[in-house]
Design a protein around this motif. Structure first.
Motif, PDB file in Angstrom:
ATOM      1  N   PRO A 123      -1.076   4.059  -9.402  1.00  0.00           N
ATOM      2  CA  PRO A 123      -0.245   3.788  -8.219  1.00  0.00           C
ATOM      3  C   PRO A 123      -0.415   2.364  -7.716  1.00  0.00           C
ATOM      4  N   ASP A 124       0.534   1.931  -6.922  1.00  0.00           N
ATOM      5  CA  ASP A 124       0.521   0.585  -6.350  1.00  0.00           C
ATOM      6  C   ASP A 124      -0.732   0.414  -5.478  1.00  0.00           C
ATOM      7  N   PRO A 125      -1.584  -0.581  -5.774  1.00  0.00           N
ATOM      8  CA  PRO A 125      -2.803  -0.794  -4.972  1.00  0.00           C
ATOM      9  C   PRO A 125      -2.495  -1.000  -3.490  1.00  0.00           C
ATOM     10  N   GLU A 126      -1.360  -1.611  -3.188  1.00  0.00           N
ATOM     11  CA  GLU A 126      -0.990  -1.838  -1.788  1.00  0.00           C
ATOM     12  C   GLU A 126      -0.736  -0.506  -1.074  1.00  0.00           C
ATOM     13  N   LEU A 127      -0.098   0.450  -1.790  1.00  0.00           N
ATOM     14  CA  LEU A 127       0.133   1.776  -1.214  1.00  0.00           C
ATOM     15  C   LEU A 127      -1.193   2.466  -0.927  1.00  0.00           C
ATOM     16  N   ILE A 128      -2.131   2.391  -1.872  1.00  0.00           N
ATOM     17  CA  ILE A 128      -3.452   3.008  -1.705  1.00  0.00           C
ATOM     18  C   ILE A 128      -4.169   2.396  -0.501  1.00  0.00           C
ATOM     19  N   GLU A 129      -4.116   1.085  -0.406  1.00  0.00           N
ATOM     20  CA  GLU A 129      -4.780   0.386   0.699  1.00  0.00           C
ATOM     21  C   GLU A 129      -4.176   0.778   2.047  1.00  0.00           C
ATOM     22  N   ASN A 130      -2.857   0.881   2.099  1.00  0.00           N
ATOM     23  CA  ASN A 130      -2.189   1.243   3.353  1.00  0.00           C
ATOM     24  C   ASN A 130      -2.508   2.677   3.773  1.00  0.00           C
ATOM     25  N   ILE A 131      -2.533   3.593   2.801  1.00  0.00           N
ATOM     26  CA  ILE A 131      -2.867   4.986   3.111  1.00  0.00           C
ATOM     27  C   ILE A 131      -4.288   5.072   3.659  1.00  0.00           C
ATOM     28  N   ALA A 132      -5.223   4.402   2.978  1.00  0.00           N
ATOM     29  CA  ALA A 132      -6.628   4.428   3.406  1.00  0.00           C
ATOM     30  C   ALA A 132      -6.775   3.853   4.815  1.00  0.00           C
ATOM     31  N   LYS A 133      -6.125   2.735   5.068  1.00  0.00           N
ATOM     32  CA  LYS A 133      -6.225   2.094   6.380  1.00  0.00           C
ATOM     33  C   LYS A 133      -5.634   2.981   7.470  1.00  0.00           C
ATOM     34  N   ASP A 154      -3.728  17.977  10.170  1.00  0.00           N
ATOM     35  CA  ASP A 154      -2.286  18.251  10.167  1.00  0.00           C
ATOM     36  C   ASP A 154      -1.497  17.067  10.721  1.00  0.00           C
ATOM     37  N   THR A 155      -2.012  16.474  11.778  1.00  0.00           N
ATOM     38  CA  THR A 155      -1.360  15.308  12.384  1.00  0.00           C
ATOM     39  C   THR A 155      -1.325  14.133  11.417  1.00  0.00           C
ATOM     40  N   ILE A 156      -2.452  13.927  10.721  1.00  0.00           N
ATOM     41  CA  ILE A 156      -2.519  12.829   9.744  1.00  0.00           C
ATOM     42  C   ILE A 156      -1.508  13.061   8.623  1.00  0.00           C
ATOM     43  N   GLU A 157      -1.444  14.281   8.129  1.00  0.00           N
ATOM     44  CA  GLU A 157      -0.476  14.609   7.077  1.00  0.00           C
ATOM     45  C   GLU A 157       0.940  14.215   7.492  1.00  0.00           C
ATOM     46  N   LYS A 158       1.326  14.666   8.674  1.00  0.00           N
ATOM     47  CA  LYS A 158       2.691  14.450   9.151  1.00  0.00           C
ATOM     48  C   LYS A 158       2.977  12.964   9.385  1.00  0.00           C
ATOM     49  N   GLU A 159       2.108  12.295  10.118  1.00  0.00           N
ATOM     50  CA  GLU A 159       2.391  10.918  10.534  1.00  0.00           C
ATOM     51  C   GLU A 159       2.278   9.928   9.371  1.00  0.00           C
ATOM     52  N   VAL A 160       1.275  10.072   8.525  1.00  0.00           N
ATOM     53  CA  VAL A 160       1.131   9.167   7.380  1.00  0.00           C
ATOM     54  C   VAL A 160       2.259   9.413   6.376  1.00  0.00           C
ATOM     55  N   GLY A 161       2.624  10.681   6.188  1.00  0.00           N
ATOM     56  CA  GLY A 161       3.734  10.994   5.288  1.00  0.00           C
ATOM     57  C   GLY A 161       5.034  10.358   5.738  1.00  0.00           C
ATOM     58  N   ASP A 180     -15.891  13.697 -10.510  1.00  0.00           N
ATOM     59  CA  ASP A 180     -14.454  13.536 -10.291  1.00  0.00           C
ATOM     60  C   ASP A 180     -13.957  12.282 -10.995  1.00  0.00           C
ATOM     61  N   LYS A 181     -12.790  12.373 -11.628  1.00  0.00           N
ATOM     62  CA  LYS A 181     -12.179  11.194 -12.249  1.00  0.00           C
ATOM     63  C   LYS A 181     -11.601  10.275 -11.174  1.00  0.00           C
ATOM     64  N   ALA A 182     -11.674   8.982 -11.448  1.00  0.00           N
ATOM     65  CA  ALA A 182     -11.133   7.986 -10.508  1.00  0.00           C
ATOM     66  C   ALA A 182      -9.650   7.750 -10.819  1.00  0.00           C
ATOM     67  N   TYR A 183      -8.776   8.418 -10.066  1.00  0.00           N
ATOM     68  CA  TYR A 183      -7.334   8.247 -10.275  1.00  0.00           C
ATOM     69  C   TYR A 183      -6.782   7.044  -9.500  1.00  0.00           C
ATOM     70  N   THR A 184      -7.530   6.602  -8.487  1.00  0.00           N
ATOM     71  CA  THR A 184      -7.141   5.415  -7.724  1.00  0.00           C
ATOM     72  C   THR A 184      -8.382   4.581  -7.492  1.00  0.00           C
ATOM     73  N   ASN A 185      -8.218   3.435  -6.832  1.00  0.00           N
ATOM     74  CA  ASN A 185      -9.387   2.590  -6.550  1.00  0.00           C
ATOM     75  C   ASN A 185     -10.063   2.971  -5.238  1.00  0.00           C
ATOM     76  N   LEU A 186      -9.729   4.137  -4.702  1.00  0.00           N
ATOM     77  CA  LEU A 186     -10.333   4.603  -3.445  1.00  0.00           C
ATOM     78  C   LEU A 186     -11.501   5.539  -3.731  1.00  0.00           C
TER      79      LEU A 186
END
Length: 390
Positions: free
Chosen positions: A227-237, A283-290, A384-390
């Motif tokens: 996945p796009d590293p920028e997307l991963i970074e934004n989700i984590a932040k 639940d709130t995180i799921e909805k708002e981040v999505g 666990d396998k590392a599927y992203t850099n998180l």
């Protein structure tokens, strides 16, 4: 010119996130390519036959394959916009990637075809006849191809489409190929030296290399690229910004085509906090981040005991031991289960693809580390396998 076409043929053209709008861009790119490529193809083939120029004829045939590619693009976007069904619950958006792969294969085929014709011309040279009509048709074709490349690149960038970007690269290749043909015609006119076959072969090699590169690029999403590293970074932040989130791990992103991205994540919360409160937070995180990222987002709640004396005793030594191995990172979900004869220290480790150590080696080293603290401690590790850099 581009914006004029977008406004004329695509309703609500600025709303590129909408599936119907995206389909409109794809269909417009396919239609523009089909009409323009068919016109210049017919013109080149007629002039090539009249002047006995194999390079001009081959170039015209190449444009004919471009028209076929445009049909593939047109049909691909139409099928990619089909809704979900029982057999394809995630939709059909990946057909767009498949269409891009087909276009790339057509580019490669055109390169081999041009190379074959050029070699035949070198081995069995035929007299080429100069014609100002040839110069005019080739010059017109170069201008059209340069505009096609610009139009397709702008369109592909606007909707982030690998398929249309591949078409833009093909148009660029055609502009270069036609320029070489035009150069050979001009050289022949003033020197009598016929470079038709040699320049055709040089262009064919360039197109073949470009086709191979396009196949790699368009097949990558089908194989399942990172996945796009920028997307991963934004989700984590975004997730870590919520009060009550202690940590995150196991972020996995699946791409089922443009606009069909699914992601899941584990969110660590304090085990001593009321479970309903933590559940509401997740639940709130799921909805708002999505909603913010435009992806289908699912979060799993992991309660963490922050005040367990055993965990406080072994956590740092375990992390230090794990860090000595290349390709290991992020110890998480650590908890202890005491028993009459021993205590199990249970946790997960994320393993990257470049880790050379075996699970047995890692388990043995970590187990020795905790037994140095207390011989009754045992480790139970989930890798666990590392599927992203998180």
């Amino acid at each position: 010119m581009n914006e004029f076409l977008y406004k004329l043929f695509i309703k609500d053209h600025n709303n590129v996130k909408d599936v119907k709008v995206r389909e409109g861009y794809g269909k417009l790119a396919g239609a523009v390519g089909f009409v323009s490529n068919t016109i210049i193809s017919v013109a080149k083939i007629i002039v090539g036959v009249i002047t006995s120029s194999i390079a001009v004829i081959a170039d015209g045939i190449n444009n004919l394959t471009d028209a076929a590619s445009s049909v593939v693009t047109l049909v691909g976007f139409r099928l990619a916009a089909l809704p979900e069904d029982k057999e394809h619950p995630y939709g059909h958006a990946r057909i767009e990637y498949l269409a891009g792969l087909i276009v790339s294969i057509i580019v490669l085929f055109a390169g081999f075809s041009l190379g074959k014709s050029s070699i035949e011309k070198i081995i069995n040279p035929q007299e080429t006849y100069f014609s100002y009509a040839t110069v005019a048709v080739l010059a017109m074709a170069i201008i059209v191809k340069i505009w096609q490349a610009y139009f397709n690149y702008s369109t592909g960038k606007k909707i982030d489409s690998a398929t249309i970007k591949a078409t833009a690269a093909d148009s660029r290749n055609d502009a270069i190929a036609t320029s070489m043909v035009l150069i050979s015609v001009i050289i022949y006119r003033f020197t009598g030296v016929d470079l038709d076959g040699y320049l055709g072969l040089a262009v064919a090699i360039f197109i073949i290399i470009s086709g191979i590169s396009l196949i790699k690029e368009t097949s990558s999403p089908l194989l399942g690229e990172a996945p796009d590293p920028e997307l991963i970074e934004n989700i984590a932040k975004d997730v870590l910004a919520y009060d009550g989130v202690l940590g995150i791990h196991d972020l996995v992103v699946h791409n089922y085509g443009p606009g069909k991205v699914f992601a899941s994540i584990h969110i660590e919360v304090d085990a001593d906090t009321d479970i309903m409160e933590s559940h509401d937070l997740v639940d709130t995180i799921e909805k708002e981040v999505g909603e913010k990222t435009g992806i289908y987002f699912v979060a799993h709640m992991d309660p963490v005991k922050t005040n367990d004396p055993v965990i406080q005793k072994v956590y740092e030594p375990i992390c230090h031991c794990v860090s000595s191995f290349t390709g290991l990172r992020h110890v998480h979900d650590m908890r202890c289960v005491p028993g009459k004869t021993h205590t199990n220290i249970i946790f997960d480790i994320i393993v990257e693809a470049d880790c050379s150590a075996s699970e047995e080696e890692i388990n043995r080293a970590v187990d020795m580390t905790v037994k140095d603290i207390d011989p009754t401690y045992n480790v139970v590790i989930t890798f666990d396998k590392a599927y992203t850099n998180l």
